[in-house]
Design a protein around this motif. Structure first.
Motif, mmCIF file in Angstrom:
data_model
loop_
_atom_site.group_PDB
_atom_site.id
_atom_site.type_symbol
_atom_site.label_atom_id
_atom_site.label_comp_id
_atom_site.label_asym_id
_atom_site.label_seq_id
_atom_site.Cartn_x
_atom_site.Cartn_y
_atom_site.Cartn_z
ATOM 1 N N GLY A 5 0.812 -1.206 0.000
ATOM 2 C CA GLY A 5 0.000 0.000 0.000
ATOM 3 C C GLY A 5 0.842 1.251 0.000
ATOM 4 O O GLY A 5 1.960 1.263 0.491
ATOM 5 N N THR A 6 0.328 2.342 -0.568
ATOM 6 C CA THR A 6 1.019 3.615 -0.574
ATOM 7 C C THR A 6 0.072 4.715 -0.161
ATOM 8 O O THR A 6 -1.140 4.606 -0.278
ATOM 9 N N SER A 7 0.644 5.812 0.308
ATOM 10 C CA SER A 7 -0.127 7.003 0.661
ATOM 11 C C SER A 7 0.789 8.179 0.632
ATOM 12 O O SER A 7 1.996 8.045 0.508
ATOM 13 N N GLY A 8 0.263 9.382 0.792
ATOM 14 C CA GLY A 8 1.095 10.570 0.776
ATOM 15 C C GLY A 8 1.798 10.773 2.100
ATOM 16 O O GLY A 8 1.596 10.065 3.064
ATOM 17 N N MET A 66 14.239 3.466 -2.648
ATOM 18 C CA MET A 66 13.713 3.412 -4.014
ATOM 19 C C MET A 66 13.509 1.969 -4.443
ATOM 20 O O MET A 66 14.117 1.049 -3.895
ATOM 21 N N HIS A 67 12.642 1.815 -5.417
ATOM 22 C CA HIS A 67 12.387 0.497 -6.007
ATOM 23 C C HIS A 67 12.261 0.657 -7.510
ATOM 24 O O HIS A 67 11.668 1.632 -7.995
ATOM 25 N N ALA A 68 12.822 -0.268 -8.242
ATOM 26 C CA ALA A 68 12.693 -0.269 -9.700
ATOM 27 C C ALA A 68 12.473 -1.703 -10.167
ATOM 28 O O ALA A 68 13.119 -2.632 -9.676
ATOM 29 N N ARG A 69 11.554 -1.862 -11.105
ATOM 30 C CA ARG A 69 11.270 -3.173 -11.683
ATOM 31 C C ARG A 69 11.368 -3.072 -13.191
ATOM 32 O O ARG A 69 10.709 -2.240 -13.819
ATOM 33 N N ALA A 70 12.221 -3.891 -13.780
ATOM 34 C CA ALA A 70 12.318 -3.937 -15.240
ATOM 35 C C ALA A 70 11.082 -4.613 -15.808
ATOM 36 O O ALA A 70 10.445 -5.441 -15.152
ATOM 37 N N PHE A 114 9.436 5.557 -4.868
ATOM 38 C CA PHE A 114 10.351 5.955 -3.808
ATOM 39 C C PHE A 114 9.591 6.349 -2.560
ATOM 40 O O PHE A 114 8.412 6.709 -2.601
ATOM 41 N N TRP A 115 10.292 6.223 -1.434
ATOM 42 C CA TRP A 115 9.779 6.547 -0.119
ATOM 43 C C TRP A 115 10.768 7.495 0.564
ATOM 44 O O TRP A 115 11.981 7.382 0.372
ATOM 45 N N ILE A 116 10.274 8.399 1.382
ATOM 46 C CA ILE A 116 11.116 9.262 2.209
ATOM 47 C C ILE A 116 10.719 9.028 3.662
ATOM 48 O O ILE A 116 9.550 9.177 4.022
ATOM 49 N N ASP A 117 11.700 8.659 4.489
ATOM 50 C CA ASP A 117 11.446 8.329 5.894
ATOM 51 C C ASP A 117 10.304 7.334 6.030
ATOM 52 O O ASP A 117 9.460 7.430 6.938
ATOM 53 N N GLY A 118 10.249 6.376 5.128
ATOM 54 C CA GLY A 118 9.251 5.317 5.182
ATOM 55 C C GLY A 118 7.905 5.671 4.594
ATOM 56 O O GLY A 118 7.049 4.796 4.457
ATOM 57 N N THR A 162 17.276 -7.252 -3.186
ATOM 58 C CA THR A 162 16.229 -7.713 -4.102
ATOM 59 C C THR A 162 14.857 -7.756 -3.427
ATOM 60 O O THR A 162 13.895 -8.217 -4.031
ATOM 61 N N GLU A 163 14.765 -7.290 -2.185
ATOM 62 C CA GLU A 163 13.471 -7.154 -1.533
ATOM 63 C C GLU A 163 13.458 -5.884 -0.706
ATOM 64 O O GLU A 163 14.500 -5.268 -0.466
ATOM 65 N N ARG A 164 12.271 -5.461 -0.269
ATOM 66 C CA ARG A 164 12.109 -4.199 0.431
ATOM 67 C C ARG A 164 12.997 -4.169 1.678
ATOM 68 O O ARG A 164 13.038 -5.113 2.475
ATOM 69 N N ILE A 165 13.712 -3.067 1.868
ATOM 70 C CA ILE A 165 14.676 -2.946 2.960
ATOM 71 C C ILE A 165 14.046 -2.271 4.169
ATOM 72 O O ILE A 165 14.160 -2.758 5.292
ATOM 73 N N GLY A 166 13.397 -1.142 3.974
ATOM 74 C CA GLY A 166 12.849 -0.377 5.077
ATOM 75 C C GLY A 166 13.917 0.488 5.732
ATOM 76 O O GLY A 166 15.111 0.227 5.628
ATOM 77 N N CYS A 167 13.479 1.549 6.397
ATOM 78 C CA CYS A 167 14.417 2.407 7.125
ATOM 79 C C CYS A 167 14.967 1.650 8.329
ATOM 80 O O CYS A 167 14.304 0.786 8.909
ATOM 81 N N ARG A 168 16.174 2.012 8.705
ATOM 82 C CA ARG A 168 16.851 1.320 9.802
ATOM 83 C C ARG A 168 16.041 1.473 11.085
ATOM 84 O O ARG A 168 15.642 2.577 11.440
ATOM 85 N N ARG A 169 15.838 0.379 11.784
ATOM 86 C CA ARG A 169 15.039 0.404 13.024
ATOM 87 C C ARG A 169 15.850 1.032 14.128
ATOM 88 O O ARG A 169 16.989 0.656 14.332
#
Length: 376
Positions: free
Chosen positions: A43-46, A257-261, A273-277, A369-376
């Motif tokens: 899911g995404t949101s602003g 960031m994420h990119a898919r060919a 892309f995400w900023i601060d999650g 190759t998978e979502r990393i997430g911001c450092r906990r």
């Protein structure tokens, strides 16, 4: 590594357009209130501008499995990791401090631990050199879809780079360096930069074999077309999400960031892309609605007389060969003397006191190759 030495005449004609076009996306509306799925179903949101300690990674991310990034480099999904605690040695280049790049140790400055990378380019440097690329780069295992995360801090109020970080895809032998104003062959490679402008907001700047020209309103390069600019050029196509909050100065924040060919023969490639999650940009088949005008995609539509009604984004047909895969990540701060002076002038007209040092700090870089997430 990254060389953008564009012809001076072309720079004079179009470099201002690059800045103005990267803010044009703000003319349209944002994504719908309902949170749409992300490029791989999340899911995404602003939102944005939050402190990284306040953001909670989504379930299943690498950062959730490896709190404080302890052990994250050993996960099979991780292609590259550097927290700058061990000095140089993990990047393909450079392998030691340079005039513009330094690995430093200071626990009061680093995002975590004590090591971090500092890039500093001054106005005096730009008086000596017209183009300066302060960059470190690595080539990793080639993959069809990729995620990367890094922390960044802009400690001074100074003009942002003309172009910033880059991800390149290609065959084993293909190199994106030095290919500004070039349509890359679909069976050899493509790339995109992740840039920021004088408003401190972000945009993708994308080169691929089906990219649009800035010559004609419809993105073609046919002489005599509607809106004909009189010359054919192919600079990166711009994707700037509207309604972004400016990034915070002198504070670490998390960029993902994420990119898919694409599947060859289809337009199912994606960027996000995400900023601060918080998800900010999301471009994939059917989302978002927007309007193409020349070489810019305006989310929500645009208000110029040549604008057509918004339509769902068609996705990216990045490549025409399966042998083209993501392979190179570049932390770059690329400056061009004239555009830097212009940006400096714009900031001073706003009443800002602008530093002569363009400094960017980096820390906690992960490519996977998978979502990393911001450092906990």
């Amino acid at each position: 590594m990254k060389n953008h030495l564009e012809l001076p005449l072309v720079i004079a004609l179009f470099v201002a357009a690059c800045d103005s076009s990267s803010s044009a996306g703000g003319d349209g509306g944002g994504p719908p209130d309902a949170s749409p799925p992300g490029p791989d179903g999340g899911g995404t949101s602003g939102g944005g501008g939050r402190d990284d300690d306040a953001s909670t990674p989504p379930p299943g991310t690498l950062s959730e499995r490896y709190p404080d990034d302890v052990g994250i480099a050993g996960d099979p999904a991780v292609l590259f990791h550097d927290d700058f605690e061990q000095g140089w040695g993990r990047w393909d280049g450079p392998t030691a401090d340079t005039r513009y790049l330094h690995i430093e140790a200071d626990p009061t400055t680093a995002h975590a631990g004590q090591g971090y990378l500092r890039s500093t380019v001054t106005t005096a440097d730009l008086a000596e050199e017209t183009y300066i690329s302060s960059s470190t780069w690595v080539t990793h295992e080639r993959v069809d879809a990729i995620y990367w995360r890094f922390y960044v801090r802009f400690p001074e109020l100074a003009p942002n780079p003309h172009h910033w970080v880059r991800m390149a895809a290609g065959t084993e032998s293909w190199d994106s360096s030095g290919l500004a104003n070039t349509v890359p062959p679909g069976d050899e490679g493509f790339w995109f930069d992740f840039d920021t402008n004088t408003d401190d907001v972000f945009n993708f700047y994308v080169y691929w074999y089906n990219m649009r020209s800035g010559r004609c309103n419809d993105g073609s390069a046919t002489p005599g077309c509607a809106g004909d600019q009189g010359t054919t050029y192919h600079y990166g196509n711009g994707f700037q999400p509207p309604d972004q909050a400016p990034f915070p100065r002198d504070r670490w924040f998390c960029v993902e960031m994420h990119a898919r060919a694409n599947t060859v023969g289809q337009s199912d490639g994606a960027l996000a892309f995400w900023i601060d999650g918080a998800p900010i940009g999301d471009y994939r088949p059917g989302y978002p609605d927007g309007t193409w005008l020349r070489d810019q995609f305006h989310t929500g539509g645009c208000d110029f007389s040549a604008c057509t009604p918004p339509e769902p984004f068609g996705g990216f047909d990045f490549r025409s060969s399966d042998d083209v895969r993501f392979k190179t990540f570049v932390l770059d701060a690329y400056y061009e003397r004239d555009s830097d002076a212009r940006r400096r002038g714009e900031m001073e007209e706003r009443g800002m006191t602008v530093s002569d040092a363009h400094t960017i700090l980096y820390d906690d870089v992960v490519v996977a190759t998978e979502r990393i997430g911001c450092r906990r």
